[in-house]
Design a protein around this motif. Structure first.
Motif, PDB file in Angstrom:
ATOM      1  N   PHE A   5       0.759  -1.290   0.191  1.00 32.55           N
ATOM      2  CA  PHE A   5       0.109  -0.001   0.084  1.00 32.55           C
ATOM      3  C   PHE A   5       0.823   1.236  -0.106  1.00 32.55           C
ATOM      4  N   ASP A   6       1.978   1.090   0.743  1.00 29.80           N
ATOM      5  CA  ASP A   6       2.744   2.451   0.888  1.00 29.80           C
ATOM      6  C   ASP A   6       3.643   2.824  -0.657  1.00 29.80           C
ATOM      7  N   CYS A   7       3.988   1.753  -1.121  1.00 26.66           N
ATOM      8  CA  CYS A   7       4.393   1.976  -2.718  1.00 26.66           C
ATOM      9  C   CYS A   7       3.347   2.390  -3.649  1.00 26.66           C
ATOM     10  N   ILE A   8       2.061   1.907  -3.616  1.00 26.80           N
ATOM     11  CA  ILE A   8       1.011   2.285  -4.574  1.00 26.80           C
ATOM     12  C   ILE A   8       0.887   3.647  -4.197  1.00 26.80           C
ATOM     13  N   TRP A   9       0.615   4.011  -2.767  1.00 23.04           N
ATOM     14  CA  TRP A   9       0.215   5.299  -2.798  1.00 23.04           C
ATOM     15  C   TRP A   9       1.230   6.520  -3.156  1.00 23.04           C
ATOM     16  N   LYS A  10       2.482   6.073  -3.104  1.00 23.70           N
ATOM     17  CA  LYS A  10       3.512   7.072  -3.569  1.00 23.70           C
ATOM     18  C   LYS A  10       3.342   7.072  -4.993  1.00 23.70           C
ATOM     19  N   LYS A  11       3.239   6.022  -5.645  1.00 25.61           N
ATOM     20  CA  LYS A  11       2.916   5.906  -7.120  1.00 25.61           C
ATOM     21  C   LYS A  11       2.036   6.959  -7.782  1.00 25.61           C
ATOM     22  N   ILE A  12       0.913   6.698  -6.993  1.00 25.51           N
ATOM     23  CA  ILE A  12      -0.230   7.220  -7.307  1.00 25.51           C
ATOM     24  C   ILE A  12      -0.040   9.043  -6.997  1.00 25.51           C
ATOM     25  N   ARG A  13       0.748   9.511  -5.999  1.00 26.94           N
ATOM     26  CA  ARG A  13       0.889  10.662  -5.814  1.00 26.94           C
ATOM     27  C   ARG A  13       1.717  11.122  -6.798  1.00 26.94           C
ATOM     28  N   GLU A  14       3.003  10.373  -7.320  1.00 24.36           N
ATOM     29  CA  GLU A  14       3.692  10.902  -8.460  1.00 24.36           C
ATOM     30  C   GLU A  14       2.874  11.259  -9.681  1.00 24.36           C
ATOM     31  N   CYS A  15       1.787  10.332  -9.981  1.00 27.94           N
ATOM     32  CA  CYS A  15       1.093  10.272 -11.182  1.00 27.94           C
ATOM     33  C   CYS A  15       0.236  11.730 -11.151  1.00 27.94           C
ATOM     34  N   ILE A  16      -0.309  12.087 -10.014  1.00 28.03           N
ATOM     35  CA  ILE A  16      -1.068  13.199  -9.622  1.00 28.03           C
ATOM     36  C   ILE A  16      -0.008  14.360 -10.189  1.00 28.03           C
ATOM     37  N   LEU A  17       1.076  14.522  -9.392  1.00 29.31           N
ATOM     38  CA  LEU A  17       2.104  15.614  -9.646  1.00 29.31           C
ATOM     39  C   LEU A  17       2.267  15.492 -11.163  1.00 29.31           C
ATOM     40  N   GLU A  18       2.881  14.654 -11.926  1.00 27.76           N
ATOM     41  CA  GLU A  18       2.977  14.554 -13.195  1.00 27.76           C
ATOM     42  C   GLU A  18       1.959  15.148 -14.195  1.00 27.76           C
ATOM     43  N   ALA A  19       0.728  14.640 -13.762  1.00 26.75           N
ATOM     44  CA  ALA A  19      -0.446  14.792 -14.642  1.00 26.75           C
ATOM     45  C   ALA A  19      -0.775  16.488 -14.572  1.00 26.75           C
ATOM     46  N   PHE A  20      -0.655  16.763 -13.444  1.00 28.70           N
ATOM     47  CA  PHE A  20      -0.954  18.382 -13.044  1.00 28.70           C
ATOM     48  C   PHE A  20       0.152  19.120 -13.893  1.00 28.70           C
ATOM     49  N   ALA A  21       1.421  18.997 -13.735  1.00 25.73           N
ATOM     50  CA  ALA A  21       2.541  19.915 -14.138  1.00 25.73           C
ATOM     51  C   ALA A  21       3.019  19.541 -15.417  1.00 25.73           C
ATOM     52  N   GLY A  22       3.014  18.499 -16.049  1.00 21.13           N
ATOM     53  CA  GLY A  22       3.623  18.198 -17.478  1.00 21.13           C
ATOM     54  C   GLY A  22       5.029  17.714 -17.170  1.00 21.13           C
ATOM     55  N   PRO A  23       5.639  17.885 -18.195  1.00 23.23           N
ATOM     56  CA  PRO A  23       7.160  17.565 -18.287  1.00 23.23           C
ATOM     57  C   PRO A  23       7.977  18.883 -17.333  1.00 23.23           C
ATOM     58  N   ILE A  68      -5.400  13.535 -14.546  1.00 25.00           N
ATOM     59  CA  ILE A  68      -4.890  12.872 -13.345  1.00 25.00           C
ATOM     60  C   ILE A  68      -5.355  11.602 -13.530  1.00 25.00           C
ATOM     61  N   GLN A  69      -6.671  11.359 -13.443  1.00 27.44           N
ATOM     62  CA  GLN A  69      -7.500  10.014 -13.356  1.00 27.44           C
ATOM     63  C   GLN A  69      -6.931   9.094 -14.567  1.00 27.44           C
ATOM     64  N   MET A  70      -6.776   9.429 -15.828  1.00 28.25           N
ATOM     65  CA  MET A  70      -6.365   8.666 -16.811  1.00 28.25           C
ATOM     66  C   MET A  70      -5.114   8.070 -16.564  1.00 28.25           C
ATOM     67  N   LEU A  71      -4.052   8.948 -15.999  1.00 22.03           N
ATOM     68  CA  LEU A  71      -2.712   8.564 -15.851  1.00 22.03           C
ATOM     69  C   LEU A  71      -2.662   7.487 -14.744  1.00 22.03           C
ATOM     70  N   VAL A  72      -3.461   7.642 -13.526  1.00 20.05           N
ATOM     71  CA  VAL A  72      -3.418   6.848 -12.675  1.00 20.05           C
ATOM     72  C   VAL A  72      -3.994   5.342 -12.977  1.00 20.05           C
ATOM     73  N   LEU A  73      -5.044   5.244 -13.792  1.00 21.11           N
ATOM     74  CA  LEU A  73      -5.552   4.033 -14.102  1.00 21.11           C
ATOM     75  C   LEU A  73      -4.705   3.214 -15.253  1.00 21.11           C
TER      76      LEU A  73
END
Length: 279
Positions: free
Chosen positions: A187-205, A222-227
C-alpha cells in the motif's frame, strides 16, 4: 455509532533509529439489532471507550505497517471478536511527519511536519461480505504559473468572465480511490506511485510543462494517468477546489504590472469533481 478522532502517535524503535506514525482514527459500527435505539436495551452495545482502547491496543500489538493494513486490522478485529457487529467502517489519516535531514544526512530521531498533502484510507466490511479498501490524499495544494487557460466557453448576457490563454492554475486537491480484491498489496508503494502520477499529470514535463485548457481537463488527465499506470485502482475520484488570482492594477502607482503581483480571490471559488472507473 462509534468513536471519532482517536489521535495517537506510534513510536517504533530499531536500535538508535526511531520511526513515527501519528494518526487519527474514526471507527463506526452497525449492530445486528437496533434494540439500543428502539428499546433502550444496551446489552449488545460496545462502548465507544472500548472501541478507542481496541484501536490503541491494536496499534501497540501490530504497529502500523501501512495505514491501509491498520484499517484492515481494525475491521478484522471487530468482525472476528463481536458476533453482534454487522458492519464496520474505519477511517485513518496520517499527520505528514518526515524525517529531518541535516546536510543530506537523515536524522535518527528528529522529524519535521511537511504540509504536502494528508494521506488517508478507509476500510469497510459487512458480515459475510467483501472487505473494501479506499485510500487517498487530501489538502494537497498545487500551482503552476503558466501553461493554463480557459477559452471557448458558453457565453450569454450574464457572462462577464474574459477568455484567458495564459493564467495561473492553482487549487487544493482531494483524491480518493478504491482497490479491487485486496491481496498482498504494498500500500505504501502504491500510494507514492499515485501521488507521483498526480503531480506529473498536473504539471507536465519539467522542462516545458503541459497546457491545461480547463480545471476539468486537468482532473481527467490525473485520473487517466493513474488508471493507466496503477492496475490495482478500480475507481478514482478527484475534486479540485480552484483558487483564482487577479492581477493588481498598478496604473495609479505609475507601474506596469505584467502578471507579477497578483492577489487571490478568497470567495467564491470554483470546484471541479469527477469519478472515473474501469469498465
Amino acid at each position: 455509532y462509534g468513536k471519532n478522532t482517536i489521535k495517537f502517535l506510534r513510536l517504533h524503535r530499531e536500535g538508535k533509529k526511531h520511526f513515527v506514525k501519528e494518526v487519527e482514527v474514526c471507527a463506526h459500527l452497525r449492530l445486528t439489532s437496533p434494540q439500543e435505539y428502539l428499546e433502550g436495551n444496551n446489552s449488545l452495545v460496545i462502548p465507544t471507550d472500548t472501541i478507542k482502547n481496541i484501536v490503541l491496543v491494536l496499534a501497540k500489538k501490530n504497529g502500523i505497517p501501512s495505514l491501509e493494513q491498520f484499517a484492515i486490522d481494525i475491521c478484522n478485529h471487530f468482525m472476528t471478536t463481536f458476533c453482534q457487529v454487522a458492519y464496520v467502517k474505519t477511517y485513518v489519516q496520517e499527520v505528514p511527519w518526515q524525517r529531518l535531514h541535516e546536510d543530506g544526512v537523515p536524522h535518527i530521531h528528529s522529524f519535521i511536519c511537511v504540509p504536502d498533502g494528508i494521506r488517508f484510507c478507509e476500510a469497510e466490511q459487512c458480515r459475510n461480505g467483501p472487505l473494501i479498501v479506499f485510500a487517498g490524499i487530501k489538502d494537497l495544494k498545487l500551482m503552476k504559473t503558466t501553461q493554463s487557460g480557459f477559452e471557448g466557453f458558453y457565453k450569454n448576457e450574464h457572462t462577464t468572465l474574459p477568455e484567458r490563454h495564459d493564467r495561473i492554475l492553482c487549487g487544493e486537491l482531494f483524491c480518493k480511490w478504491s482497490y479491487g480484491e485486496c491481496k498482498n498489496f504494498d500500500f505504501d508503494c502504491i500510494w507514492k506511485k499515485i501521488r507521483e502520477c498526480i503531480l506529473e499529470a498536473f504539471a507536465g514535463p519539467p522542462d516545458c510543462g503541459e497546457y491545461s485548457p480547463s480545471y476539468q481537463k486537468t482532473v481527467n488527465c490525473i485520473q487517466m494517468l493513474v488508471l493507466s499506470r496503477v492496475s490495482q485502482v478500480q475507481v478514482i475520484e478527484v475534486v479540485l477546489n480552484n483558487t483564482f488570482y487577479n492581477v493588481v492594477d498598478m496604473k495609479n502607482l505609475g507601474l506596469t504590472n505584467d502578471k507579477e503581483v497578483l492577489v487571490p480571490v478568497e470567495a467564491p471559488y470554483g470546484s471541479c469533481a469527477c469519478t472515473l472507473g474501469r469498465k
